[in-house]
Write an enzyme that holds these catalytic residues in place. Structure first.
Site, short mmCIF file in Angstrom:
data_model
loop_
_atom_site.label_atom_id
_atom_site.label_comp_id
_atom_site.label_asym_id
_atom_site.label_seq_id
_atom_site.Cartn_x
_atom_site.Cartn_y
_atom_site.Cartn_z
N LYS A 1 -7.41 26.71 -7.99
CA LYS A 1 -6.25 25.96 -7.50
C LYS A 1 -6.49 24.49 -7.82
CE LYS A 1 -5.73 25.66 -3.00
NZ LYS A 1 -6.00 24.28 -2.61
N LYS B 1 -7.39 -4.96 -5.03
CA LYS B 1 -6.03 -5.27 -4.58
C LYS B 1 -5.85 -6.78 -4.41
CE LYS B 1 -5.23 -0.94 -2.03
NZ LYS B 1 -4.85 -0.36 -0.71
N ASP C 1 -6.55 -2.94 3.31
CA ASP C 1 -5.46 -3.81 2.84
C ASP C 1 -5.63 -5.24 3.31
OD1 ASP C 1 -4.08 -1.57 1.68
OD2 ASP C 1 -3.39 -1.02 3.68
N GLY D 1 -5.29 3.50 -3.57
CA GLY D 1 -6.53 4.11 -4.02
C GLY D 1 -6.35 5.54 -4.46
N ASP D 2 -5.12 6.07 -4.38
CA ASP D 2 -4.86 7.46 -4.74
C ASP D 2 -4.90 7.66 -6.25
OD1 ASP D 2 -4.63 8.05 -2.14
OD2 ASP D 2 -2.49 8.48 -2.15
N ASP E 1 0.85 -1.18 0.00
CA ASP E 1 0.00 0.00 0.00
C ASP E 1 0.89 1.24 0.00
OD1 ASP E 1 -2.36 1.57 0.30
OD2 ASP E 1 -1.97 1.70 2.45
N GLU F 1 -4.15 20.53 1.64
CA GLU F 1 -4.66 21.86 1.93
C GLU F 1 -4.29 22.30 3.35
OE1 GLU F 1 -8.71 22.44 0.91
OE2 GLU F 1 -8.14 22.54 -1.19
N THR G 1 -0.29 4.94 1.12
CA THR G 1 -0.54 5.87 2.22
C THR G 1 -0.43 5.16 3.56
OG1 THR G 1 -2.06 7.08 0.78
CG2 THR G 1 -2.17 7.54 3.14
#
Length: 1025
Positions: A498, A714, A739, A610-611, A370, A460, A372
């Site tokens: 942005k 996955k 995961d 998943g990004d 994974d 952000e 993150t």
């Protein structure tokens, strides 16, 4: 209040569908309602264990007797009980009972640890509303329809419908760290009709709530029906490659055993076909016995066959399994005791949830990780911003200094600079959270911040903190956003946008586009997450037109989303580029070094996340999965929209085959939608062609990035690689509940015991604090585990061949009368006592190569992959070595004296051979090896030198002492041991000479100075490679 809803979720290859109606608070349905049949739903108990108190014995016995050796010895034991056999049933029953008991204790202990972890979760306190009051009970007692209240920083106990919160706008901010590793805050909105209810009485009257800060909600899915649990794959019994090889070797030895029994049975009747050799004079058959029918003769022949099976059954090493179990169980503590793998930040070290797969850590060919929370810390930090082509860095922004001469700025550039920072202050979705006191101190004070910011995007938060820290105070304004572009209107009517460079650059027409684009590309290569900022100024007339356009789109009854998208596209054009920002998602410590070491070890690393693609690709560059010279190939939805899937796969395959001849390093990027198309069966019912083409492309890639992946996708990726024709050993590592599916699917599953929840760690085979610890876990511990257990398995087969083949030869000298060569005590204790402890200690302590060498040279890992030390040629070598030693042992002396002599030479030879193979000596090795030989001598002296009153007869009385009193016996023992060990000595001398030659050659070849190291090790561990 009645809640009716419909949920459909993908579960593996099938669709899971549920439609349920819930009466909140368990109240009866109102009068006039259609007939309602109460439904039974599971409680909120989470189960990750395999056994229960009631099914442990039958289920564990069933699993143990699935092993060939255990089942075989059970049959042999029953045969010894039923018919008259040359050996006592104790010789088979006692070792079998010992093996079954030890294995059951080990597996029961490991499952007890899982029960303990489950209980810790199931007994967590949960607050729910009952009769207008707040009641507390355990999580496992929660039922569907209960009204739950969740306070700030508490975990949701089950799937809930969010009805109200203590915030006036009915919102709550949720972190899904325990689910997917994301520590950012997602904003959730309460049901409009119920968000105004804030106290227990109102909520109880309504029968439903969820609360965050205080959040009240109604439980709709509990226990193993929650979304988290449904994403789990069912637990299956994982078996290592070594255990599979053991089973195959056992089948071979079983065939050898049957062949021996058949040969001896046939030779017995050939021998007895001569009337003078029928039976001894004192046991001759009567005339009626000689004239019995054919059925009786076949029955007698089958009984003789079974008797020979029992006589030779010790060629199957039943104690090997219990020794392997003990080696795995005790060896797992070396992993948990490793101080280098202890993380001081979390105060935790590695965990072993199952020790059955220790050796599999030395066989890994694919690592699926994974992103993150596993590769990254998920902790964003503002690095720099580029305005009008000028680069600003954080530690000089606060005093107005920049990398270029500040005095050269004209008024227009200064105005653009202020406009850029104003855009960052306004154009965000950050919420400012009120401080909470902790023992008199505020959270913000403890964290060093002036206030606490929460947002659905950690980028952000990093930007706002950076600008607030270095430029100006934060203006508390919230804005809606659409995809990657955010609209903000203020003052003289400016539009600020942005978003990602792929979204902003196509819409800008002015500004320092080339300079900013160059800086963005450079930052992206360095693994930084970049955002671009642009603006557009409106006149009053243009502004009114924009408002009207957006209002019409929002009020559309049909295709509202599409019309909003068209409105945004019309508004966001002809922008003026202001600059760009760079934020770093910090990699975990030594993550890049770990991936580089794994790749040098011949392990392919895949990142499953998943990004979005841009973010994941930047992380892959930062952790050195992708390098500057890596040519990226894309298999994404965008590509498939431009071409058909067949054409895209064909082009990629052609590119890969062409590049493979040029030694080009390249990587593949695939998204979840493209994977679904590849895995989806075609109209003819097959998807094999697409899968095979996809696998062909992946095999030729040095690294693969899978982005936008659902949890079960996955697992599909892992399963696809695991079941490919090469059948590689796979490892999956992750930190979140999303995961768990791939962790359970892979041959080896590893969870990260970090700050992002415990679901992955609880359902994994092993758990480590940080990703960096994977390097030592595989390259050092995995290497040692595999080499040690491979030597253990081969040695067990070798010593049992040495043990039983003289028994086979002895039948030619006793008229195939099934006369045992060894005493019953020797038959029983050979594998349990005399020869088991030295090999057990060897398999725990041996080090063919030092730990530092394994960490310094990851390429040594390549030499043991693909089950290199348990291949057929190595197995045959050990078998023939055992046959050679057995023939050497065989020398006629007399019945029991001869058997004792053979057994003495046997015990000393197999033990001294282990001493010859030992490279890493400790005082424990000396104690066990020489102590086991001394124990055998003392036992034999006592067993034959004393008249034991509990024995009916003593065939070994004074035999051992008589043998030792004979000079030829001493000479035979020394000579036979020397001749038996001669092949091992010659092998070691030849291997050492060969390795020295390789060392000399590699030193002269300066282009490959380290080639000698793997060659040296290879010759030590496997003379046939």
């Amino acid at each position: 209040m009645t809640l009716s809803f419909f949920l459909s979720q993908c579960a593996g290859e099938e669709n899971w569908v549920d439609n349920r109606t819930i009466y909140v608070g368990h109240r009866e349905p109102p009068s006039g309602t259609e007939a309602y049949i109460p439904q039974r739903y599971p409680d909120n108990r989470i189960v990750s264990s395999k056994y229960t108190f009631w099914n442990f014995v039958p289920k564990n016995l069933f699993e143990q007797f699935r092993r060939i050796a255990n089942f075989y010895f059970l049959i042999i034991f029953l045969v010894q009980l039923i018919i008259d056999t040359p050996t006592s049933p104790v010789t088979s029953g006692l070792p079998l009972f010992f093996v079954i008991t030890v294995t059951a204790i080990k597996q029961g202990y490991e499952d007890w640890l899982r029960h303990k972890a489950d209980n810790a979760m199931n007994q967590c306190p949960v607050h729910f509303i009952q009769h207008g009051k707040l009641v507390r009970k355990q999580s496992r007692k929660l039922r569907v329809g209960d009204i739950v209240m969740v306070k700030e920083d508490e975990t949701f106990p089950c799937d809930l419908i969010f009805l109200s919160s203590s915030r006036g706008d009915g919102t709550c901010f949720v972190t899904t760290a325990s689910l997917d590793g994301e520590s950012s805050h997602k904003t959730y909105y309460a049901v409009q009709d119920t968000k105004a209810f804030h106290n227990e009485q109102d909520i109880d009257a309504l029968h439903a709530t969820i609360e965050f800060f205080l959040v009240s909600g109604v439980a709709i899915y509990t226990g193993m029906e929650t979304k988290m649990a449904l994403n789990y794959q069912s637990k299956s019994q994982k078996r290592s490659a070594v255990e599979k090889s053991m089973n195959v070797f056992l089948i071979v030895y079983l065939c050898i055993l049957i062949s021996k029994a058949i040969i001896n049975t046939a030779l017995k009747y050939v021998w007895q076909s001569d009337p003078f050799r029928d039976e001894p004079w004192y046991n001759q058959k009567t005339e009626s016995e000689r004239k019995r029918n054919l059925v009786w003769k076949i029955t007698v022949a089958f009984t003789d066959f079974l008797a020979f099976m029992v006589l030779f059954n010790y060629i199957i090493p039943v104690s090997m399994y219990v020794t392997v179990e003990m080696q795995k169980f005790l060896g797992s503590y070396f992993l948990t005791w490793d101080e280098e793998m202890f993380d001081e930040d979390t105060g935790e070290g590695p965990l072993v949830n199952t020790s059955d797969l220790n050796e599999e850590l030395g066989q890994v060919e694919y690592v699926f990780t994974d992103k993150t929370g596993t590769l990254t810390e998920n902790n964003m930090e503002f690095i720099e911003c580029c305005i009008e082509g000028h680069v600003y860095i954080p530690h000089v922004i606060c005093n107005g200094q920049i990398l270029h001469d500040y005095k050269t700025y004209d008024k227009r550039e200064k105005w653009r600079e202020e406009l850029f920072f104003r855009a960052l202050c306004l154009c965000h979705t950050v919420q400012v959270k009120e401080d909470d006191n902790i023992d008199g101190l505020k959270k913000a004070q403890l964290s060093g911040r002036s206030c606490v910011y929460i947002s659905s995007s950690p980028d952000e938060v990093a930007l706002v903190e950076g600008i607030q820290r270095y430029v100006c105070n934060l203006i508390k304004i919230n804005f809606n956003h659409f995809k990657l572009r955010i609209l903000s209107l203020l003052g003289d009517i400016f539009l600020f946008c942005k978003g990602a460079d792929s979204s902003i650059f196509p819409r800008v027409t002015e500004g320092k586009i080339d300079q900013i684009r160059s800086r963005v590309e450079r930052n992206a290569v360095e693994g930084l997450r970049t955002l671009c900022v642009a603006y557009k100024k409106f006149t009053r007339k243009e502004y009114d037109s924009v408002c009207k356009l957006l209002q019409n789109a929002k009020l559309a009854l049909h295709d509202r989303e599409k019309k909003l998208a068209e409105a945004y596209e019309q508004i966001e054009k002809d922008l003026i580029l202001l600059g760009a920002t760079a934020v770093e998602d910090q990699l975990q410590e030594k993550a890049a070094d770990t991936i580089e070491a794994l790749q040098k070890a011949g392990i392919k690393v895949w990142v499953l996340t998943g990004d979005k693609m841009e973010t994941a690709a930047a992380t892959c560059y930062a952790c050195k999965l992708f390098r500057r010279n890596t040519q990226l190939l894309e298999l994404t939805t965008k590509k498939i929209e431009e071409q058909s899937l067949h054409d895209v796969l064909f082009d990629l395959s052609k590119t890969v085959l062409k590049l493979s001849t040029d030694m080009q390093d390249y990587g593949l990027i695939i998204d979840g939608a493209a994977l679904s198309l590849i895995m989806k069966p075609r109209e003819d019912g097959s998807s094999g062609n697409y899968r095979e083409r996809f696998l062909e492309i992946c095999r030729n890639c040095s690294a693969v990035l899978c982005c936008r992946m659902a949890p079960l996708q996955k697992a599909q990726i892992v399963k696809l690689i695991k079941l490919s024709k090469e059948h590689p050993i796979t490892l999956a590592i992750g930190d979140g509940a999303n995961d768990v599916s791939m962790i359970l699917e892979a041959h080896v599953g590893i969870g990260i015991t970090g700050k992002e929840g415990r679901q992955a760690a609880r359902n994994s085979d092993y758990a480590i604090p940080k990703f960096k610890h994977l390097k030592k876990m595989l390259l050092v511990h995995g290497h040692f585990y595999y080499v040690r257990i491979s030597e253990l398995v081969q040695y067990f087969f070798y010593k049992n061949v040495c043990f039983i083949f003289p028994q086979f030869l002895y039948q030619f000298f006793c008229g195939f009368s099934q006369q045992p060569l060894y005493d019953t005590a020797y038959l029983t204790l050979y594998n349990i006592s005399f020869t088991s402890l030295p090999i057990l200690l060897y398999s725990l302590m041996e080090q063919h190569v030092s730990t530092e060498m394994l960490k310094r040279e990851p390429s040594l890992y390549r030499d043991i992959t693909k089950n290199a030390l348990l291949r057929w040629r190595v197995f045959i070598y050990w078998t023939f070595l055992g046959l050679f030693d057995a023939v050497v042992f065989f020398l006629m002396f007399g019945n029991w004296t001869f058997g004792t002599l053979v057994f003495t030479v046997l015990v000393f030879t197999v033990t001294l051979k282990l001493a010859l193979d030992t490279h890493y000596w400790t005082w424990i090795n000396h104690f066990v090896i020489w102590g086991s030989l001394l124990f055998y001598v003392i036992f034999s002296l006592l067993w034959g030198g004393i008249i034991w009153p509990f024995l009916n007869y003593q065939r070994m009385y004074y035999v051992f002492m008589q043998m030792l009193s004979s000079g030829p016996a001493w000479l035979s023992i020394i000579l036979l041991i020397t001749v038996s060990l001669l092949p091992d000595v010659l092998k070691k001398v030849l291997c050492r000479q060969f390795s020295n030659l390789k060392t000399l050659i590699s030193v002269r070849q300066l282009s490959m100075p380290l080639f000698c190291i793997p060659c040296m090790y290879k010759t030590i561990t496997d003379p046939f490679q």
